[in-house]
Design a protein around this motif. Structure first.
Motif, PDB file in Angstrom:
ATOM      1  N   LEU A   1      14.346  15.747  17.678  1.00 27.71           N
ATOM      2  CA  LEU A   1      15.029  16.824  17.216  1.00 27.71           C
ATOM      3  C   LEU A   1      14.462  18.079  17.971  1.00 27.71           C
ATOM      4  CD1 LEU A   1      17.002  17.893  15.189  1.00 27.71           C
ATOM      5  CD2 LEU A   1      15.062  18.412  13.705  1.00 27.71           C
ATOM      6  N   GLY A   2      15.469  18.541  18.744  1.00 28.82           N
ATOM      7  CA  GLY A   2      15.184  19.870  19.348  1.00 28.82           C
ATOM      8  C   GLY A   2      16.157  21.103  18.591  1.00 28.82           C
ATOM      9  N   SER A   3      15.339  22.157  18.380  1.00 24.44           N
ATOM     10  CA  SER A   3      16.058  23.377  17.807  1.00 24.44           C
ATOM     11  C   SER A   3      15.644  24.729  18.516  1.00 24.44           C
ATOM     12  CB  SER A   3      15.853  23.332  16.110  1.00 24.44           C
ATOM     13  OG  SER A   3      14.543  23.541  15.823  1.00 24.44           O
ATOM     14  N   LYS A   4      16.537  25.648  18.649  1.00 22.06           N
ATOM     15  CA  LYS A   4      16.207  26.824  19.054  1.00 22.06           C
ATOM     16  C   LYS A   4      17.414  27.657  18.673  1.00 22.06           C
ATOM     17  CE  LYS A   4      14.228  29.648  22.902  1.00 22.06           C
ATOM     18  NZ  LYS A   4      13.797  29.550  24.385  1.00 22.06           N
ATOM     19  N   TRP A   5      17.273  29.157  18.298  1.00 24.32           N
ATOM     20  CA  TRP A   5      18.412  29.915  18.277  1.00 24.32           C
ATOM     21  C   TRP A   5      19.338  29.501  17.225  1.00 24.32           C
ATOM     22  CZ3 TRP A   5      18.944  29.677  23.926  1.00 24.32           C
ATOM     23  CH2 TRP A   5      17.753  30.535  24.586  1.00 24.32           C
ATOM     24  N   GLY A   6      18.786  28.745  15.998  1.00 22.16           N
ATOM     25  CA  GLY A   6      19.706  28.314  15.075  1.00 22.16           C
ATOM     26  C   GLY A   6      20.491  27.049  15.434  1.00 22.16           C
ATOM     27  N   LEU A   7      20.340  26.475  16.745  1.00 24.06           N
ATOM     28  CA  LEU A   7      20.924  25.323  17.193  1.00 24.06           C
ATOM     29  C   LEU A   7      20.109  24.154  16.989  1.00 24.06           C
ATOM     30  CD1 LEU A   7      22.810  26.800  20.332  1.00 24.06           C
ATOM     31  CD2 LEU A   7      23.707  26.376  18.102  1.00 24.06           C
ATOM     32  N   ALA A   8      20.401  23.011  16.823  1.00 20.69           N
ATOM     33  CA  ALA A   8      19.770  21.722  16.586  1.00 20.69           C
ATOM     34  C   ALA A   8      20.481  20.475  17.422  1.00 20.69           C
ATOM     35  CB  ALA A   8      19.693  21.423  15.216  1.00 20.69           C
TER      36      ALA A   8
ATOM     37  N   SER B   1       0.868  -1.164  -0.017  1.00 23.10           N
ATOM     38  CA  SER B   1      -0.198  -0.065  -0.054  1.00 23.10           C
ATOM     39  C   SER B   1       0.903   1.024  -0.034  1.00 23.10           C
ATOM     40  CB  SER B   1      -0.821  -0.022   1.334  1.00 23.10           C
ATOM     41  OG  SER B   1      -1.809  -1.089   1.245  1.00 23.10           O
ATOM     42  N   LYS B   2       0.157   2.214  -0.650  1.00 27.00           N
ATOM     43  CA  LYS B   2       1.076   3.615  -0.557  1.00 27.00           C
ATOM     44  C   LYS B   2       0.288   4.583   0.015  1.00 27.00           C
ATOM     45  CE  LYS B   2       3.626   6.592  -2.900  1.00 27.00           C
ATOM     46  NZ  LYS B   2       5.218   6.567  -3.103  1.00 27.00           N
ATOM     47  N   VAL B   3       1.252   5.226   1.008  1.00 31.33           N
ATOM     48  CA  VAL B   3       0.691   6.201   2.086  1.00 31.33           C
ATOM     49  C   VAL B   3       1.336   7.534   1.726  1.00 31.33           C
ATOM     50  CG1 VAL B   3       0.407   6.993   4.597  1.00 31.33           C
ATOM     51  CG2 VAL B   3       0.240   4.653   4.180  1.00 31.33           C
ATOM     52  N   CYS B   4       0.794   8.503   1.651  1.00 30.98           N
ATOM     53  CA  CYS B   4       1.136   9.934   0.972  1.00 30.98           C
ATOM     54  C   CYS B   4       0.830  11.044   1.985  1.00 30.98           C
ATOM     55  CB  CYS B   4       0.904  10.422  -0.229  1.00 30.98           C
ATOM     56  SG  CYS B   4       1.221   9.589  -1.387  1.00 30.98           S
ATOM     57  N   VAL B   5       1.730  11.587   2.700  1.00 34.01           N
ATOM     58  CA  VAL B   5       1.594  12.608   3.762  1.00 34.01           C
ATOM     59  C   VAL B   5       1.839  13.980   2.872  1.00 34.01           C
ATOM     60  CG1 VAL B   5       2.319  14.016   5.772  1.00 34.01           C
ATOM     61  CG2 VAL B   5       2.278  11.521   5.615  1.00 34.01           C
ATOM     62  N   VAL B   6       0.958  14.774   2.513  1.00 33.32           N
ATOM     63  CA  VAL B   6       1.024  16.157   1.917  1.00 33.32           C
ATOM     64  C   VAL B   6       1.055  17.254   2.687  1.00 33.32           C
ATOM     65  CG1 VAL B   6      -0.076  17.755  -0.018  1.00 33.32           C
ATOM     66  CG2 VAL B   6      -0.673  15.105   0.133  1.00 33.32           C
ATOM     67  N   GLY B   7       2.588  18.012   2.610  1.00 26.64           N
ATOM     68  CA  GLY B   7       2.642  18.908   3.649  1.00 26.64           C
ATOM     69  C   GLY B   7       4.063  18.409   4.298  1.00 26.64           C
ATOM     70  N   ALA B   8       5.164  19.177   3.981  1.00 26.08           N
ATOM     71  CA  ALA B   8       6.513  18.587   4.599  1.00 26.08           C
ATOM     72  C   ALA B   8       6.931  19.676   5.711  1.00 26.08           C
ATOM     73  CB  ALA B   8       7.442  18.508   3.541  1.00 26.08           C
ATOM     74  N   GLY B   9       6.232  20.221   6.363  1.00 23.05           N
ATOM     75  CA  GLY B   9       6.528  21.117   7.404  1.00 23.05           C
ATOM     76  C   GLY B   9       6.669  20.384   8.667  1.00 23.05           C
ATOM     77  N   ALA B  10       6.609  20.737   9.768  1.00 17.30           N
ATOM     78  CA  ALA B  10       7.012  20.043  11.037  1.00 17.30           C
ATOM     79  C   ALA B  10       5.813  19.014  11.372  1.00 17.30           C
ATOM     80  CB  ALA B  10       7.049  21.002  12.506  1.00 17.30           C
ATOM     81  N   ALA B  11       4.759  19.285  11.154  1.00 16.03           N
ATOM     82  CA  ALA B  11       3.728  18.369  11.201  1.00 16.03           C
ATOM     83  C   ALA B  11       3.631  17.137  10.404  1.00 16.03           C
ATOM     84  CB  ALA B  11       2.201  19.088  11.158  1.00 16.03           C
TER      85      ALA B  11
ATOM     86  N   ARG C   1      11.479  24.282  19.541  1.00 14.91           N
ATOM     87  CA  ARG C   1      10.857  23.255  18.658  1.00 14.91           C
ATOM     88  C   ARG C   1      11.310  21.800  18.934  1.00 14.91           C
ATOM     89  NH1 ARG C   1      11.489  28.060  16.013  1.00 14.91           N
ATOM     90  NH2 ARG C   1       9.666  28.854  14.681  1.00 14.91           N
ATOM     91  N   LEU C   2      10.380  20.998  19.401  1.00 14.96           N
ATOM     92  CA  LEU C   2      10.761  19.657  19.401  1.00 14.96           C
ATOM     93  C   LEU C   2       9.813  18.551  18.553  1.00 14.96           C
ATOM     94  CD1 LEU C   2      10.659  19.644  23.225  1.00 14.96           C
ATOM     95  CD2 LEU C   2      12.601  19.476  21.942  1.00 14.96           C
ATOM     96  N   LEU C   3      10.610  17.791  17.730  1.00 13.80           N
ATOM     97  CA  LEU C   3       9.847  17.084  16.808  1.00 13.80           C
ATOM     98  C   LEU C   3      10.286  15.577  17.284  1.00 13.80           C
ATOM     99  CD1 LEU C   3      10.080  19.689  15.054  1.00 13.80           C
ATOM    100  CD2 LEU C   3      10.481  18.211  13.072  1.00 13.80           C
ATOM    101  N   ASN C   4       9.129  14.789  17.434  1.00 16.79           N
ATOM    102  CA  ASN C   4       9.168  13.600  17.747  1.00 16.79           C
ATOM    103  C   ASN C   4       9.663  12.561  16.311  1.00 16.79           C
ATOM    104  OD1 ASN C   4       8.671  10.651  18.416  1.00 16.79           O
ATOM    105  ND2 ASN C   4       6.852  11.361  19.450  1.00 16.79           N
ATOM    106  N   LEU C   5      10.504  11.956  16.365  1.00 18.65           N
ATOM    107  CA  LEU C   5      10.962  11.234  15.095  1.00 18.65           C
ATOM    108  C   LEU C   5      10.432   9.685  15.107  1.00 18.65           C
ATOM    109  CD1 LEU C   5      14.609  12.827  14.552  1.00 18.65           C
ATOM    110  CD2 LEU C   5      12.293  13.661  13.649  1.00 18.65           C
ATOM    111  N   ALA C   6       9.805   9.464  16.015  1.00 16.95           N
ATOM    112  CA  ALA C   6       9.093   8.160  16.119  1.00 16.95           C
ATOM    113  C   ALA C   6      10.319   7.037  16.206  1.00 16.95           C
ATOM    114  CB  ALA C   6       8.075   7.950  14.999  1.00 16.95           C
ATOM    115  N   ASP C   7      11.416   7.229  16.398  1.00 16.13           N
ATOM    116  CA  ASP C   7      12.771   6.249  16.521  1.00 16.13           C
ATOM    117  C   ASP C   7      13.211   5.949  17.855  1.00 16.13           C
ATOM    118  OD1 ASP C   7      14.087   8.355  16.169  1.00 16.13           O
ATOM    119  OD2 ASP C   7      15.200   7.894  14.586  1.00 16.13           O
ATOM    120  N   GLY C   8      12.589   6.540  18.770  1.00 16.51           N
ATOM    121  CA  GLY C   8      13.185   6.634  20.103  1.00 16.51           C
ATOM    122  C   GLY C   8      14.042   8.062  20.296  1.00 16.51           C
ATOM    123  N   THR C   9      14.165   8.776  19.269  1.00 19.65           N
ATOM    124  CA  THR C   9      14.762  10.013  19.498  1.00 19.65           C
ATOM    125  C   THR C   9      13.693  11.143  18.855  1.00 19.65           C
ATOM    126  OG1 THR C   9      15.397  10.171  17.059  1.00 19.65           O
ATOM    127  CG2 THR C   9      16.898   8.788  18.330  1.00 19.65           C
TER     128      THR C   9
END
Length: 387
Positions: A355-362, A160-170, A345-353
């Motif tokens: 991503l945190g970013s602020k002030w240009g740092l990640a 099956s093919k799943v498409c997520v339209v929109g490549a922002g944080a969400a 900004r905190l993004l859940n990458l769904a692999d146990g990790t």
């Protein structure tokens, strides 16, 4: 009581109506638990008694959390705050008459009111999201519909093919969550393919080079294909159609392209910005109204019209909203709201990790995921009360 009127005209106290159970209003209610406003009649109007916390939704989709863990039960919260809970759908606000019309013809009168009703997904060319796609907004509908769709896909043995339209944080978080949920089967090979489709040349527009590289690595670990510089014009049950007329197969489409004003805002005679959101001044008062506030995704702050629609801004607006409700009722000068210029900004990458970013740092790793989990669980727990 007049026909269709849900308020009590024999109660002479001022009627304060909170429309919506978003991030700002739950904080207003929490504040009223510890320090009530005296001599007012408080009503919370929501279309359902549970409010999903947006920060935990990708974790619900991936299976990290149960829906209950990510939900704030508004019934005990409203009761502790001294608010009457009305379950209904607001369809129009009449600021001149001072009432909120509900689906079915009933209405609520108010002396003072606040709107925290969120947003809906923005569809192609500013229209509503496609009927054959699952929109990310409203969040409660996203989770319910996506849970059913993913359960069905999990039982499929055909690719099956799943498409997520929109490549922002969400979109990034949901694509990773869906890939983690579907997992790898058939001897370790992935049966279901997940694609992330963006209008720009890379995912997470505006991200620093360092943050982008970590997101791209996460997409690679999940075997998520990125399809950039692609704008979707239409969606049907089996494919997407791009602006150039190309059809891309899709058995399940998630629409994560951004926010549009909800119908109750669009259909009300209130001051709107160019995108249909209600305009407020620096006090969170709807422009031209002395007794109607608005906060969160449904509103545009006139002093900061370009701020993105992120939950953190609604969270930060909550204490100012409560303070100004108190001040307006007491006849005192109102406080100004100045949204922060940047946030973590905190993004859940769904692999146990995460991503945190602020002030240009990640920074990306398990420690960041631990921090995000702690923040998210801590936020929801603040609003939990036993019945």
């Amino acid at each position: 009581m007049n026909d269709g009127e849900l308020s009590n005209p024999r109660d002479q106290r001022p009627e304060v109506v909170l429309v919506g159970g978003g991030h700002a209003h739950v904080q207003v209610l929490r504040g009223l638990v510890t320090k009530p406003i005296p001599n007012v009649r408080l009503t919370l109007l929501v279309d359902q008694p549970g409010a999903l916390y947006s920060g935990m939704v990708p974790g619900v989709i991936s299976g990290q959390y149960t829906r209950e863990e990510a939900t704030i039960d508004l019934r005990p919260l409203a009761a502790r705050a001294g608010a009457r809970l009305v379950i209904g759908k607001a369809v129009r606000v009449d600021a001149g008459a001072g009432h909120i019309e509900l689906a079915g013809g009933n209405f609520l009168h108010y002396e003072y009111a606040s709107l925290n009703v969120g947003s809906v997904a923005r569809g192609p060319e500013g229209q509503d999201s496609p009927a054959h796609a699952i929109a990310t907004r409203p969040i409660s509908e996203l989770v319910s519909r996506l849970e059913l769709a993913l359960a069905k896909l999990s039982r499929e043995t055909r690719p099956s093919k799943v498409c997520v339209v929109g490549a922002g944080a969400a979109g990034v978080e949901l694509a990773c969550a869906i890939a983690a949920r579907l997992g790898a089967t058939d001897g370790g090979h992935r049966i279901h393919e997940v694609s992330l489709i963006g209008g720009g040349g890379r995912p997470l527009p505006g991200a620093t080079t360092r943050a982008l590289s970590r997101v791209q690595a996460a997409l690679g670990r999940h075997h998520i294909a990125f399809c950039g510089n692609t704008r979707v014009r239409a969606v049907d049950a089996s494919a997407l159609t791009t602006a150039s007329g190309v059809r891309l197969p899709s058995d399940l489409t998630i629409w994560a392209t951004g926010a549009a004003a909800p119908p109750v805002i669009r259909d009300s005679e209130l001051p709107h910005d160019a995108r249909g959101f209600v305009r407020t001044d620096q006090h969170l008062l709807v422009e031209g109204c002395s007794n109607l506030f608005a906060a969160g995704d449904c509103a545009t702050l006139a002093s900061a019209p370009e701020k993105e629609r992120a939950g953190v801004y609604a969270v930060r607006a909550g204490p100012i909203l409560l303070a100004n409700l108190r001040r307006r009722l007491a006849g005192r000068p109102l406080e100004s709201h100045r949204p922060q210029s940047d946030y973590l900004r905190l993004l859940n990458l769904a692999d146990g990790t995460a991503l945190g970013s602020k002030w240009g740092l990640a920074l990306q790793g398990r420690s960041v995921a631990w921090l995000k989990d702690r923040i998210d669980r801590g936020f929801v727990s603040r609003f939990r009360f036993d019945d």
